[in-house]
Design a protein around this motif. Structure first.
Motif, PDB file in Angstrom:
ATOM      1  N   UNK A   1       1.744  -4.471   5.078  1.00  0.00           N
ATOM      2  CA  UNK A   1       2.092  -5.460   6.094  1.00  0.00           C
ATOM      3  C   UNK A   1       1.246  -6.704   5.835  1.00  0.00           C
ATOM      4  N   UNK A   2       1.919  -7.834   5.639  1.00  0.00           N
ATOM      5  CA  UNK A   2       1.241  -9.082   5.308  1.00  0.00           C
ATOM      6  C   UNK A   2       1.126  -9.938   6.554  1.00  0.00           C
ATOM      7  N   UNK A   3      -0.098 -10.219   6.965  1.00  0.00           N
ATOM      8  CA  UNK A   3      -0.329 -11.022   8.158  1.00  0.00           C
ATOM      9  C   UNK A   3      -0.942 -12.363   7.819  1.00  0.00           C
ATOM     10  N   UNK A   4      -0.980 -13.279   8.781  1.00  0.00           N
ATOM     11  CA  UNK A   4      -1.552 -14.616   8.549  1.00  0.00           C
ATOM     12  C   UNK A   4      -3.015 -14.566   8.127  1.00  0.00           C
ATOM     13  N   UNK A   5      -3.763 -13.646   8.711  1.00  0.00           N
ATOM     14  CA  UNK A   5      -5.197 -13.579   8.410  1.00  0.00           C
ATOM     15  C   UNK A   5      -5.602 -12.285   7.731  1.00  0.00           C
ATOM     16  N   UNK A   6      -4.812 -11.235   7.919  1.00  0.00           N
ATOM     17  CA  UNK A   6      -5.170  -9.934   7.364  1.00  0.00           C
ATOM     18  C   UNK A   6      -3.941  -9.273   6.749  1.00  0.00           C
ATOM     19  N   UNK A   7      -4.194  -8.420   5.759  1.00  0.00           N
ATOM     20  CA  UNK A   7      -3.157  -7.573   5.186  1.00  0.00           C
ATOM     21  C   UNK A   7      -3.510  -6.117   5.467  1.00  0.00           C
ATOM     22  N   UNK A   8      -2.478  -5.304   5.644  1.00  0.00           N
ATOM     23  CA  UNK A   8      -2.693  -3.887   5.934  1.00  0.00           C
ATOM     24  C   UNK A   8      -1.909  -3.053   4.928  1.00  0.00           C
ATOM     25  N   UNK A   9      -2.590  -2.099   4.285  1.00  0.00           N
ATOM     26  CA  UNK A   9      -1.940  -1.188   3.348  1.00  0.00           C
ATOM     27  C   UNK A   9      -2.181   0.246   3.812  1.00  0.00           C
ATOM     28  N   UNK A  10      -1.102   1.005   3.914  1.00  0.00           N
ATOM     29  CA  UNK A  10      -1.182   2.400   4.357  1.00  0.00           C
ATOM     30  C   UNK A  10      -0.508   3.288   3.322  1.00  0.00           C
ATOM     31  N   UNK A  11      -1.210   4.312   2.871  1.00  0.00           N
ATOM     32  CA  UNK A  11      -0.644   5.352   2.012  1.00  0.00           C
ATOM     33  C   UNK A  11      -0.594   6.644   2.824  1.00  0.00           C
ATOM     34  N   UNK A  12       0.602   7.169   3.006  1.00  0.00           N
ATOM     35  CA  UNK A  12       0.753   8.327   3.881  1.00  0.00           C
ATOM     36  C   UNK A  12       1.918   9.178   3.390  1.00  0.00           C
TER      37      UNK A  12
END
Length: 256
Positions: free
Chosen positions: A138-149
């Motif tokens: 998930x690409x955000x304006x200030x942060x990116x989030x990566x989830x491996x599940x």
């Protein structure tokens, strides 16, 4: 022994897939809309990302359930990846900037082939399962989030029983206990059909079986048969509340 009972994929199965994907897409659009409203508030960015991640995982699970319901009734295994690809594409199209990126990998190994395991054997245990690994970015304006599940969808049926004989020795009363599980949690059945092996390779439906739900995923099934055989082979065929089919064959002997 009876391996499985073939079912044709009908329109209701296809409608189930379409409905589940539509719900998943609706969740996606709602989540992205909420995300866009909150991106101007940095303190809420992480929480909105978490909400979107949960929505994506729920959508993937729904797509897997629909695919497994289709596959267990005679559909092709390819429908699993097709459903997941459709859902991932829908998430990405709902946001031109590719806010959400999803990559799915089907498990091959441990009894799974192309993410699917159908184990309908003669040991009183039946398993219908799908297993998928996924990476979510998930690409955000200030942060990116990566989830491996990973997501596992499993319907398990355990059947065992015995029989008693009437005074004349001609009628056997078969008593079965069946336990149903979804992801190792007690579950309920939508439909149960019981067959018994009248002669080698000739399976017939049990007549007027008495099926009682005891709660906690447990069913008792009682029916009568007339056979000279010292053992009674049975086949319990079940559709759970999620419309996933599973089959378990078992051998019943005289109660001690």
């Amino acid at each position: 022994m009876k391996k499985s009972r073939k079912f044709r994929t009908d329109c209701s199965g296809q409608l189930l897939i379409v409905a589940a994907l539509a719900i998943a897409i609706l969740i996606a659009s709602t989540s992205i809309y909420v995300y866009e409203l909150t991106t101007q508030t940095p303190s809420l960015e992480n929480s909105s990302m978490a909400e979107l991640a949960l929505a994506v995982k729920a959508g993937l699970r729904n797509a897997m359930i629909s695919a497994l319901a289709n596959i267990t009734k005679g559909g092709q295994k390819t429908v699993l990846m097709e459903n997941l690809a459709m859902l991932a594409g829908a998430y990405m199209q709902l946001h031109p900037q590719q806010l959400c990126q999803i990559r799915c990998t089907l498990l091959n190994g441990a009894g799974y082939e192309d993410g699917v395991k159908l184990s309908w054997n003669n040991n009183g245990l039946g398993v219908s399962s799908a297993y998928v690994f996924f990476t979510l970015k998930i690409l955000g304006p200030a942060h990116n989030l990566t989830i491996n599940d990973a997501i596992n969808v499993t319907t398990l049926l355990a059947a065992e029983g015995c029989y008693t004989i009437d005074r004349n020795g001609s009628i056997k009363t078969v008593s079965l206990t069946c336990n149903v599980f979804n992801e190792n949690k007690p579950a309920q059945a939508r439909k149960i059909i019981v067959y018994w092996e009248q002669t080698p390779e000739l399976w017939v439906p049990a007549e007027n079986p008495d099926i009682i739900y005891l709660g906690n995923g447990t069913y008792t099934i009682v029916f009568a048969v007339t056979t000279p055989s010292e053992s009674v082979n049975v086949s319990v065929q079940l559709v759970d509340a999620r419309n996933i089919f599973v089959l378990a064959n078992a051998t019943c002997n005289l109660a001690s």
